[in-house]
Motif scaffolding. Structure first.
Motif, short mmCIF file in Angstrom:
data_model
loop_
_atom_site.label_atom_id
_atom_site.label_comp_id
_atom_site.label_asym_id
_atom_site.label_seq_id
_atom_site.Cartn_x
_atom_site.Cartn_y
_atom_site.Cartn_z
N PRO A 151 0.83 -1.21 0.00
CA PRO A 151 0.00 0.00 0.00
C PRO A 151 0.86 1.25 0.00
CG PRO A 151 0.00 -1.05 2.16
CD PRO A 151 0.65 -2.00 1.22
N ASP A 152 0.32 2.31 -0.54
CA ASP A 152 1.03 3.59 -0.58
C ASP A 152 0.15 4.64 0.09
OD1 ASP A 152 2.42 5.89 -1.08
OD2 ASP A 152 2.76 5.48 -3.20
N THR A 153 0.34 4.78 1.40
CA THR A 153 -0.45 5.74 2.18
C THR A 153 0.25 7.09 2.27
OG1 THR A 153 0.59 5.14 4.29
CG2 THR A 153 -1.32 3.83 3.59
N GLY A 154 1.48 7.14 1.76
CA GLY A 154 2.29 8.34 1.92
C GLY A 154 3.24 8.25 3.09
N ASP A 155 3.05 7.23 3.94
CA ASP A 155 3.93 6.99 5.09
C ASP A 155 4.72 5.72 4.81
OD1 ASP A 155 5.10 6.27 7.52
OD2 ASP A 155 3.44 7.06 8.72
N LEU A 156 5.95 5.88 4.31
CA LEU A 156 6.74 4.73 3.88
C LEU A 156 6.99 3.76 5.02
CD1 LEU A 156 8.41 3.24 1.74
CD2 LEU A 156 10.35 4.71 2.35
N ALA A 157 7.39 4.26 6.18
CA ALA A 157 7.70 3.38 7.30
C ALA A 157 6.48 2.55 7.69
CB ALA A 157 8.18 4.20 8.50
N ALA A 158 5.33 3.19 7.78
CA ALA A 158 4.11 2.47 8.17
C ALA A 158 3.74 1.41 7.13
CB ALA A 158 2.96 3.45 8.35
N ASP A 159 3.90 1.74 5.85
CA ASP A 159 3.55 0.79 4.79
C ASP A 159 4.48 -0.43 4.81
OD1 ASP A 159 1.61 2.56 4.05
OD2 ASP A 159 2.70 3.37 2.34
N LEU A 160 5.78 -0.18 5.00
CA LEU A 160 6.73 -1.29 5.04
C LEU A 160 6.50 -2.17 6.26
CD1 LEU A 160 10.02 0.53 3.95
CD2 LEU A 160 8.64 -1.05 2.59
N LYS A 161 6.22 -1.54 7.39
CA LYS A 161 5.98 -2.32 8.61
C LYS A 161 4.74 -3.20 8.45
CE LYS A 161 8.27 0.89 11.79
NZ LYS A 161 8.10 1.86 12.90
N LEU A 162 3.71 -2.66 7.82
CA LEU A 162 2.48 -3.42 7.61
C LEU A 162 2.75 -4.68 6.79
CD1 LEU A 162 -0.67 -3.55 7.81
CD2 LEU A 162 -0.71 -2.32 5.63
N VAL A 163 3.48 -4.53 5.70
CA VAL A 163 3.74 -5.67 4.82
C VAL A 163 4.69 -6.67 5.47
CG1 VAL A 163 4.78 -6.34 2.63
CG2 VAL A 163 3.26 -4.38 2.73
N LEU A 211 13.70 -3.42 12.08
CA LEU A 211 14.46 -3.46 10.82
C LEU A 211 14.13 -2.25 9.95
CD1 LEU A 211 14.26 -7.20 9.66
CD2 LEU A 211 16.23 -6.01 10.64
N VAL A 212 12.84 -1.93 9.85
CA VAL A 212 12.43 -0.79 9.04
C VAL A 212 13.00 0.50 9.61
CG1 VAL A 212 10.46 0.60 8.28
CG2 VAL A 212 10.34 -1.89 8.17
N ASP A 213 12.92 0.68 10.92
CA ASP A 213 13.45 1.90 11.54
C ASP A 213 14.95 2.03 11.32
OD1 ASP A 213 10.98 2.71 12.48
OD2 ASP A 213 11.22 1.74 14.43
N TYR A 214 15.68 0.93 11.49
CA TYR A 214 17.13 0.98 11.27
C TYR A 214 17.44 1.27 9.80
CZ TYR A 214 18.10 -1.03 15.92
OH TYR A 214 18.22 -1.26 17.27
N ALA A 215 16.70 0.63 8.89
CA ALA A 215 16.96 0.81 7.46
C ALA A 215 16.68 2.24 7.01
CB ALA A 215 16.14 -0.16 6.65
N LEU A 216 15.58 2.82 7.49
CA LEU A 216 15.18 4.15 7.03
C LEU A 216 15.91 5.28 7.74
CD1 LEU A 216 11.31 3.80 6.54
CD2 LEU A 216 13.14 3.55 4.86
N TYR A 217 16.24 5.06 9.00
CA TYR A 217 16.79 6.17 9.79
C TYR A 217 18.25 5.97 10.18
CZ TYR A 217 11.78 6.83 10.03
OH TYR A 217 10.45 6.96 9.70
N GLY A 218 18.83 4.81 9.88
CA GLY A 218 20.24 4.62 10.12
C GLY A 218 20.57 4.37 11.60
N LEU A 219 21.86 4.30 11.87
CA LEU A 219 22.35 3.99 13.21
C LEU A 219 22.98 5.20 13.89
CD1 LEU A 219 24.01 0.50 12.51
CD2 LEU A 219 21.69 0.97 13.26
N ALA A 220 23.40 6.16 13.11
CA ALA A 220 24.10 7.31 13.70
C ALA A 220 23.10 8.21 14.40
CB ALA A 220 24.83 8.09 12.61
#
Length: 208
Positions: free
Chosen positions: A90-102, A197-206
């Motif tokens: 789905p494309d709700t405009g919130d990438l993190a939420a969409d990836l987490k859902l799937v 995983l999604v949070d780390y991938a989208l927002y990094g570790l630094a």
């Protein structure tokens, strides 16, 4: 004298094919891939061995087709009313939420006994059977990964992902760790795990 209609061979063939799918998936779940045989599938399905060999060359081919069919049925069942299962993420405009859902749905599927045994069997056999491995990737995995590519490209268009990022590589940041943990049983998989995983991938570790 009333003339009876001729048997519908197409319906009979489809009924046999479905019985073979069900038998192959059930046997792999009950006795494992090594002990699953064409003879066992035929006996379980109530068909002759020659029927199976007329349509498939090996038990791996039977299991792959049965699993693809199971996956398609699951996708149709999970689709919202009026939604094409091929529409993908789905494309709700919130990438993190969409990836987490799937990814949460993926976790549920991987933990479902109907999917787990045949998934593991095909993944393991695909490592030693090059042709089966290529078919497993080409027919099942890659089409699913392309759904992530489309969603990440949409996010690029919306400015949520840097334009120089390669979506095909980026998706591996959250898909590959999940697959590795599940296949190698290096730890539990859960919704919380894939959310992280999604949070780390989208927002990094630094630090931000």
């Amino acid at each position: 004298m009333v003339q009876k209609p001729a048997p519908d061979s197409a319906r009979r063939s489809e009924r046999s094919r479905r019985a073979i799918y069900d038998a192959a998936l059930a046997l792999v779940g009950e006795v494992g891939y090594p002990k699953t045989t064409i003879e066992g599938i035929a006996a379980r399905a109530g068909v002759g061995k020659q029927t199976i060999y007329r349509w498939w060359n090996s038990k791996a081919d039977v299991l792959l087709e049965a699993f693809l069919d199971l996956s398609e049925q699951a996708a149709r069942a999970a689709a919202q009313p009026g939604q094409d299962p091929q529409d993908g993420i789905p494309d709700t405009g919130d990438l993190a939420a969409d990836l987490k859902l799937v990814l949460r749905a993926t976790v549920d599927e991987l933990l479902d006994p109907r999917f787990e045994a045949p998934s593991r069997a095909l993944a393991a056999e695909g490592l030693v059977d090059e042709q089966l491995g290529a078919e497993f990737v080409g027919k099942l995995l890659e089409p699913q990964l392309q759904l992530y590519v489309r969603r990440l490209r949409s996010a690029q268009d919306q400015g949520a992902v840097r334009p120089e990022v390669d979506p095909r590589i980026a998706l591996e940041l959250f898909v590959a760790p999940l697959a590795q943990r599940w296949l190698q049983r290096t730890g539990p998989i859960s919704h919380a795990y894939t959310d992280t995983l999604v949070d780390y991938a989208l927002y990094g570790l630094a630090p931000r």
